[in-house]
Design a protein around this motif. Sequence first.
Motif, PDB file in Angstrom:
ATOM      1  N   VAL A   1      12.187  -0.520  -1.026  1.00 52.20           N
ATOM      2  CA  VAL A   1      13.176   0.364  -0.593  1.00 52.20           C
ATOM      3  C   VAL A   1      13.931   0.971  -1.976  1.00 52.20           C
ATOM      4  O   VAL A   1      14.196   0.128  -2.622  1.00 52.20           O
ATOM      5  CB  VAL A   1      14.325  -0.062   0.328  1.00 52.20           C
ATOM      6  CG1 VAL A   1      15.366   0.927   0.512  1.00 52.20           C
ATOM      7  CG2 VAL A   1      13.713  -0.888   1.691  1.00 52.20           C
ATOM      8  N   ARG A   2      13.843   2.106  -2.110  1.00 51.03           N
ATOM      9  CA  ARG A   2      14.267   3.037  -3.332  1.00 51.03           C
ATOM     10  C   ARG A   2      15.834   3.131  -3.447  1.00 51.03           C
ATOM     11  O   ARG A   2      16.193   3.430  -2.173  1.00 51.03           O
ATOM     12  CB  ARG A   2      13.515   4.112  -3.483  1.00 51.03           C
ATOM     13  CG  ARG A   2      14.113   4.802  -4.905  1.00 51.03           C
ATOM     14  CD  ARG A   2      13.370   6.452  -5.093  1.00 51.03           C
ATOM     15  NE  ARG A   2      14.080   7.292  -4.185  1.00 51.03           N
ATOM     16  CZ  ARG A   2      13.512   7.903  -3.260  1.00 51.03           C
ATOM     17  NH1 ARG A   2      12.121   7.579  -2.881  1.00 51.03           N
ATOM     18  NH2 ARG A   2      14.164   8.639  -2.589  1.00 51.03           N
ATOM     19  N   PRO A   3      16.550   2.458  -4.167  1.00 45.80           N
ATOM     20  CA  PRO A   3      18.290   2.420  -3.947  1.00 45.80           C
ATOM     21  C   PRO A   3      18.666   3.984  -4.232  1.00 45.80           C
ATOM     22  O   PRO A   3      17.776   4.712  -4.826  1.00 45.80           O
ATOM     23  CB  PRO A   3      18.493   1.790  -5.469  1.00 45.80           C
ATOM     24  CG  PRO A   3      17.369   0.839  -5.586  1.00 45.80           C
ATOM     25  CD  PRO A   3      15.977   1.605  -5.569  1.00 45.80           C
TER      26      PRO A   3
ATOM     27  N   LEU B   1      18.140   0.123   5.960  1.00 42.64           N
ATOM     28  CA  LEU B   1      16.722  -0.294   6.250  1.00 42.64           C
ATOM     29  C   LEU B   1      16.056  -1.294   5.209  1.00 42.64           C
ATOM     30  O   LEU B   1      16.006  -0.682   4.015  1.00 42.64           O
ATOM     31  CB  LEU B   1      15.781   1.030   6.491  1.00 42.64           C
ATOM     32  CG  LEU B   1      14.532   0.833   7.324  1.00 42.64           C
ATOM     33  CD1 LEU B   1      14.917   0.205   8.829  1.00 42.64           C
ATOM     34  CD2 LEU B   1      13.862   2.240   7.310  1.00 42.64           C
ATOM     35  N   GLY B   2      15.909  -2.407   5.484  1.00 43.45           N
ATOM     36  CA  GLY B   2      15.593  -3.339   4.451  1.00 43.45           C
ATOM     37  C   GLY B   2      14.157  -3.790   4.446  1.00 43.45           C
ATOM     38  O   GLY B   2      13.470  -3.583   5.124  1.00 43.45           O
ATOM     39  N   LYS B   3      13.761  -4.342   3.148  1.00 40.50           N
ATOM     40  CA  LYS B   3      12.519  -4.783   2.809  1.00 40.50           C
ATOM     41  C   LYS B   3      12.073  -6.068   3.673  1.00 40.50           C
ATOM     42  O   LYS B   3      12.789  -6.903   3.967  1.00 40.50           O
ATOM     43  CB  LYS B   3      12.534  -5.164   1.111  1.00 40.50           C
ATOM     44  CG  LYS B   3      10.960  -5.723   0.859  1.00 40.50           C
ATOM     45  CD  LYS B   3      11.068  -6.079  -0.630  1.00 40.50           C
ATOM     46  CE  LYS B   3       9.803  -6.703  -1.066  1.00 40.50           C
ATOM     47  NZ  LYS B   3       9.659  -7.167  -2.514  1.00 40.50           N
TER      48      LYS B   3
ATOM     49  N   GLN C   1       0.933  -1.281  -0.042  1.00 47.73           N
ATOM     50  CA  GLN C   1      -0.091  -0.100   0.073  1.00 47.73           C
ATOM     51  C   GLN C   1       0.945   1.259   0.063  1.00 47.73           C
ATOM     52  O   GLN C   1       1.823   1.378   0.450  1.00 47.73           O
ATOM     53  CB  GLN C   1      -0.923  -0.064   1.152  1.00 47.73           C
ATOM     54  CG  GLN C   1      -1.827   1.102   1.527  1.00 47.73           C
ATOM     55  CD  GLN C   1      -2.728   1.077   2.472  1.00 47.73           C
ATOM     56  OE1 GLN C   1      -3.086  -0.130   2.975  1.00 47.73           O
ATOM     57  NE2 GLN C   1      -3.248   2.327   2.975  1.00 47.73           N
ATOM     58  N   ALA C   2       0.466   2.418  -0.668  1.00 46.48           N
ATOM     59  CA  ALA C   2       1.300   3.549  -0.668  1.00 46.48           C
ATOM     60  C   ALA C   2       1.132   4.233   0.716  1.00 46.48           C
ATOM     61  O   ALA C   2       0.161   4.119   1.228  1.00 46.48           O
ATOM     62  CB  ALA C   2       0.795   4.502  -1.697  1.00 46.48           C
ATOM     63  N   ASP C   3       2.328   5.228   0.871  1.00 45.24           N
ATOM     64  CA  ASP C   3       2.719   5.632   1.891  1.00 45.24           C
ATOM     65  C   ASP C   3       3.160   6.881   1.808  1.00 45.24           C
ATOM     66  O   ASP C   3       3.607   7.289   0.898  1.00 45.24           O
ATOM     67  CB  ASP C   3       3.105   4.716   3.128  1.00 45.24           C
ATOM     68  CG  ASP C   3       4.607   4.445   2.857  1.00 45.24           C
ATOM     69  OD1 ASP C   3       5.354   5.469   2.912  1.00 45.24           O
ATOM     70  OD2 ASP C   3       5.002   3.469   2.356  1.00 45.24           O
ATOM     71  N   ALA C   4       3.273   7.632   2.979  1.00 43.13           N
ATOM     72  CA  ALA C   4       3.796   9.237   2.968  1.00 43.13           C
ATOM     73  C   ALA C   4       5.213   9.135   2.943  1.00 43.13           C
ATOM     74  O   ALA C   4       5.761  10.271   2.807  1.00 43.13           O
ATOM     75  CB  ALA C   4       3.187  10.069   4.057  1.00 43.13           C
ATOM     76  N   GLY C   5       6.007   8.053   3.194  1.00 44.82           N
ATOM     77  CA  GLY C   5       7.249   8.014   3.356  1.00 44.82           C
ATOM     78  C   GLY C   5       7.995   8.050   2.352  1.00 44.82           C
ATOM     79  O   GLY C   5       9.404   7.841   2.331  1.00 44.82           O
ATOM     80  N   GLU C   6       7.580   7.818   1.146  1.00 46.72           N
ATOM     81  CA  GLU C   6       8.251   7.129  -0.181  1.00 46.72           C
ATOM     82  C   GLU C   6       9.237   8.455  -0.565  1.00 46.72           C
ATOM     83  O   GLU C   6      10.547   8.128  -0.877  1.00 46.72           O
ATOM     84  CB  GLU C   6       7.241   6.826  -1.129  1.00 46.72           C
ATOM     85  CG  GLU C   6       7.882   6.132  -2.221  1.00 46.72           C
ATOM     86  CD  GLU C   6       8.895   7.117  -3.199  1.00 46.72           C
ATOM     87  OE1 GLU C   6       9.802   6.452  -3.761  1.00 46.72           O
ATOM     88  OE2 GLU C   6       8.334   8.052  -3.444  1.00 46.72           O
ATOM     89  N   SER C   7       8.600   9.675  -0.648  1.00 43.41           N
ATOM     90  CA  SER C   7       9.593  10.820  -0.701  1.00 43.41           C
ATOM     91  C   SER C   7      10.600  11.299   0.041  1.00 43.41           C
ATOM     92  O   SER C   7      11.837  11.520  -0.267  1.00 43.41           O
ATOM     93  CB  SER C   7       8.579  12.101  -1.215  1.00 43.41           C
ATOM     94  OG  SER C   7       7.921  12.445  -0.068  1.00 43.41           O
TER      95      SER C   7
ATOM     96  N   ILE D   1      10.975   4.743   1.196  1.00 41.08           N
ATOM     97  CA  ILE D   1      10.305   3.405   1.480  1.00 41.08           C
ATOM     98  C   ILE D   1       8.782   3.601   1.175  1.00 41.08           C
ATOM     99  O   ILE D   1       8.146   4.602   1.345  1.00 41.08           O
ATOM    100  CB  ILE D   1      10.466   2.887   2.809  1.00 41.08           C
ATOM    101  CG1 ILE D   1       9.997   3.939   3.968  1.00 41.08           C
ATOM    102  CG2 ILE D   1      12.120   2.642   3.208  1.00 41.08           C
ATOM    103  CD1 ILE D   1      10.313   3.436   5.195  1.00 41.08           C
ATOM    104  N   THR D   2       8.370   2.203   0.790  1.00 43.56           N
ATOM    105  CA  THR D   2       6.765   2.209   1.066  1.00 43.56           C
ATOM    106  C   THR D   2       6.547   1.173   2.013  1.00 43.56           C
ATOM    107  O   THR D   2       7.221   0.167   2.329  1.00 43.56           O
ATOM    108  CB  THR D   2       6.042   1.712  -0.533  1.00 43.56           C
ATOM    109  OG1 THR D   2       6.782   0.455  -0.900  1.00 43.56           O
ATOM    110  CG2 THR D   2       6.375   2.714  -1.461  1.00 43.56           C
ATOM    111  N   VAL D   3       5.402   1.259   2.799  1.00 47.35           N
ATOM    112  CA  VAL D   3       4.944   0.450   3.827  1.00 47.35           C
ATOM    113  C   VAL D   3       3.499  -0.096   3.594  1.00 47.35           C
ATOM    114  O   VAL D   3       2.767   0.447   2.844  1.00 47.35           O
ATOM    115  CB  VAL D   3       5.160   1.034   5.181  1.00 47.35           C
ATOM    116  CG1 VAL D   3       6.572   1.534   5.339  1.00 47.35           C
ATOM    117  CG2 VAL D   3       4.261   2.284   5.300  1.00 47.35           C
TER     118      VAL D   3
END
Length: 546
Positions: free
Chosen positions: A480-482, A491-493, A446-452, A456-458
């Motif tokens: 996790v975006r490279p 911080l891992g998937k 699910q999309a989340d606010a921390g991606e930018s 990461i997405t959580v």
Amino acid sequence: MESQKPHFFTRLRSHRLTTTFTLLATLSIGVLAGSVLTRSVSGKEQQGVDSSSARPLVIPNPTNLSNGFSAIAKQVGPAVVNINTESLPKESPKKKRRPGAGGQGGGQGDPQSPEDFFNRFFGGQGGGQGDDDGDGQGGGERRALGSGFIVDSQGYIITNNHVVDKADKIFVKLASDHDEADEGVPARVVGVDPETDIAVIKIDVKTPLPTVKLGNSDGAQVGDWVLAIGSPFSLSQTVTAGIVSAKNRSIDDRDANGLSKQFQKFIQTDAAINPGNSGGPLVDMAGQVVGMNTAIYTQSMGSQGVGFAMPSNIVASVYNMLIGPEHKVIRGSIGITFQAAQSSAVNRIYGYGNGGIIITTVSPTGGAAKAGLQPNDVIISIDGRKIADGDDMVQDISARKVGSSVKIGYVRDGKQMTASVTIGDRAKTYSDITANTDDDAAAPQQADAGESKLGITVSPLPAAQAAKLGIKGGVTITSVRPGSFADEINLGKGALITEINKKPVTDMASYNAIVSGLNVGDDVVFVIRNTASKQGGNSFVGGTIR
């Protein structure tokens, strides 16, 4: 004069071929003549030279060199033995490694050594003869080789545990035995300590044996000359020289349960150590054993100038316990696991920049749980003495007698507190911590606010899984975006986030609320729940947003 030039060059060109053949013929005749003359002269020299005036060479009397290496080798060598083992094929189930488990002082991480370049010397991994596949499954008889040194004239010998581990037969060949065909005298195991890779074996003798002189490894200094003695590649009584290149060196190595081998603190040396040296002594210039050769840093199974020896002080302490009535090492424990802080951001958020460790797991059977200590508490002192780090705490607690009490100072929610904790047997305390649980199914993304901001997405943790883990909730990292902040702090998937900067994360709403308030330059510490153990436990990952 001008009319004569063409005539001159025309004649030169017309006679060039003739001149060339004439020169080649002359040179060929000269070479042949030289060869004949040389052969003739050589034959005359071999048959007709008068050597009556030559004086015979005289071998001088032996001279003792000034470096003293030979004297030390003669002194210590007779007490160094060659160890051969035989292992018969066995059927044994493979143990499942559990990722990220920590003992008292063990952190979270990959249970495999980095690039697997810490190779053991025969007797345990990869050096045996036969067709054993390395995991004890099938194959023929396996032979292995190592070294050891005599510490008691009655036949007590110290070596590495991995030299004799799983061996069905052990043979010891003394330095005085020069019969190459003789495999040596039978030996039996007195006791082993896998956590320090130390073993004590014994052979029956009719006359007292020569012994080594044990030294104090605390006195060894970086730059001191040392000698390594052993049987590399079956070449017994081999001596190599080098220096102490570092002290108190740790190896990121873990046992079959993923527990960090935290009691292994090595002397590093550049004395050449190779397969077969394992268990042999590292000797100083006083002829005293300051270490036991144990491991090498290599990518070719040969010496590359970085070897590791277990300090003699640790060897002596373990030996004294192994020859005791119980023939085992008993270490103290308060029943916790912890993660040594890697990031300064973790120190600042949790307020222990002057030393201390964060508790990640509390064993329900350990003294810490009975005294009221909890995960996320920060231990800062033992009996009033401030502790610097996890190694400091482990060395103190493990050396204490089981059943005794210790005063633990800790910080909880910014408040300093103390508790009287009873010391337990470390081996018994951790039996429940190493238990595994079934892997949880991944929740839908699910999309989340921390991606930018974080990269990461959580997705939220399903209520059923939260109840199973005994927590209120959390969010699981699904990607996790490279090159992102999360990627930089490892911080891992798949990580389960339960707190950010001491604020609970129970669902997407609480997660988004916390993340939305983060800005560039802020310290961020994530509390990651360990889902691989029944007792849970947390690890702390942090950094500064750039």
